[in-house]
Motif scaffolding. Structure first.
Motif, mmCIF file in Angstrom:
data_model
loop_
_atom_site.group_PDB
_atom_site.id
_atom_site.type_symbol
_atom_site.label_atom_id
_atom_site.label_comp_id
_atom_site.label_asym_id
_atom_site.label_seq_id
_atom_site.Cartn_x
_atom_site.Cartn_y
_atom_site.Cartn_z
ATOM 1 N N LYS A 14 0.798 -1.230 0.000
ATOM 2 C CA LYS A 14 0.000 0.000 0.000
ATOM 3 C C LYS A 14 0.829 1.279 0.000
ATOM 4 O O LYS A 14 0.276 2.366 0.136
ATOM 5 N N VAL A 15 2.132 1.171 -0.156
ATOM 6 C CA VAL A 15 2.992 2.363 -0.078
ATOM 7 C C VAL A 15 2.598 3.381 -1.145
ATOM 8 O O VAL A 15 2.441 4.569 -0.839
ATOM 9 N N GLU A 16 2.430 2.948 -2.389
ATOM 10 C CA GLU A 16 2.096 3.896 -3.454
ATOM 11 C C GLU A 16 0.745 4.551 -3.204
ATOM 12 O O GLU A 16 0.578 5.745 -3.432
ATOM 13 N N GLN A 17 -0.220 3.811 -2.694
ATOM 14 C CA GLN A 17 -1.527 4.393 -2.380
ATOM 15 C C GLN A 17 -1.405 5.421 -1.255
ATOM 16 O O GLN A 17 -2.071 6.458 -1.275
ATOM 17 N N TYR A 18 -0.556 5.139 -0.258
ATOM 18 C CA TYR A 18 -0.335 6.076 0.841
ATOM 19 C C TYR A 18 0.272 7.381 0.305
ATOM 20 O O TYR A 18 -0.166 8.479 0.664
ATOM 21 N N LEU A 19 1.261 7.237 -0.574
ATOM 22 C CA LEU A 19 1.883 8.424 -1.165
ATOM 23 C C LEU A 19 0.868 9.210 -1.987
ATOM 24 O O LEU A 19 0.812 10.444 -1.896
ATOM 25 N N ALA A 20 0.060 8.516 -2.776
ATOM 26 C CA ALA A 20 -0.944 9.184 -3.600
ATOM 27 C C ALA A 20 -1.954 9.935 -2.733
ATOM 28 O O ALA A 20 -2.332 11.070 -3.060
#
Length: 102
Positions: A14-20
């Motif tokens: 979920k890292v990319e979703q958190y950044l987004a």
């Protein structure tokens, strides 16, 4: 003015979703943070660890004020699916300061 910091762990997938999500923080969330007394608020990333830093006249009071807002509850619900552990509405556990160079 006092400084406060916290660490959250993001789920591995979920890292990319958190950044987004943090590229598009809701305007009402930004406004609530300011109204609660948060200043100079930033979040940094190291792997899956998100390190947050903010300043406030009284960090505990700022967190308590955010806990009273509906937008904070909605934001924490949204972030819960991205984090290893949901942040309580009254905020993350703050880290003790162990060094400061003024």
């Amino acid at each position: 003015m006092a400084r406060a910091a916290f660490v959250l762990t993001i789920r591995p997938d979920k890292v990319e979703q958190y950044l987004a999500a943090h590229r598009e923080v809701w305007p009402e969330m930004r406004a609530a943070l300011r109204e609660a007394g948060f200043r100079n608020y930033s979040i940094h990333l190291s792997g899956r660890q998100a390190f947050g830093y903010f300043e406030a006249d009284d960090p505990a009071a700022a967190l308590a004020a955010m806990a009273e807002t509906e937008v904070n509850a909605r934001w924490q619900d949204r972030m819960a699916e991205l984090l290893e552990q949901r942040v309580d509405d009254d905020g993350p556990g703050l880290l003790p300061e162990i060094f400061r160079l003024d």
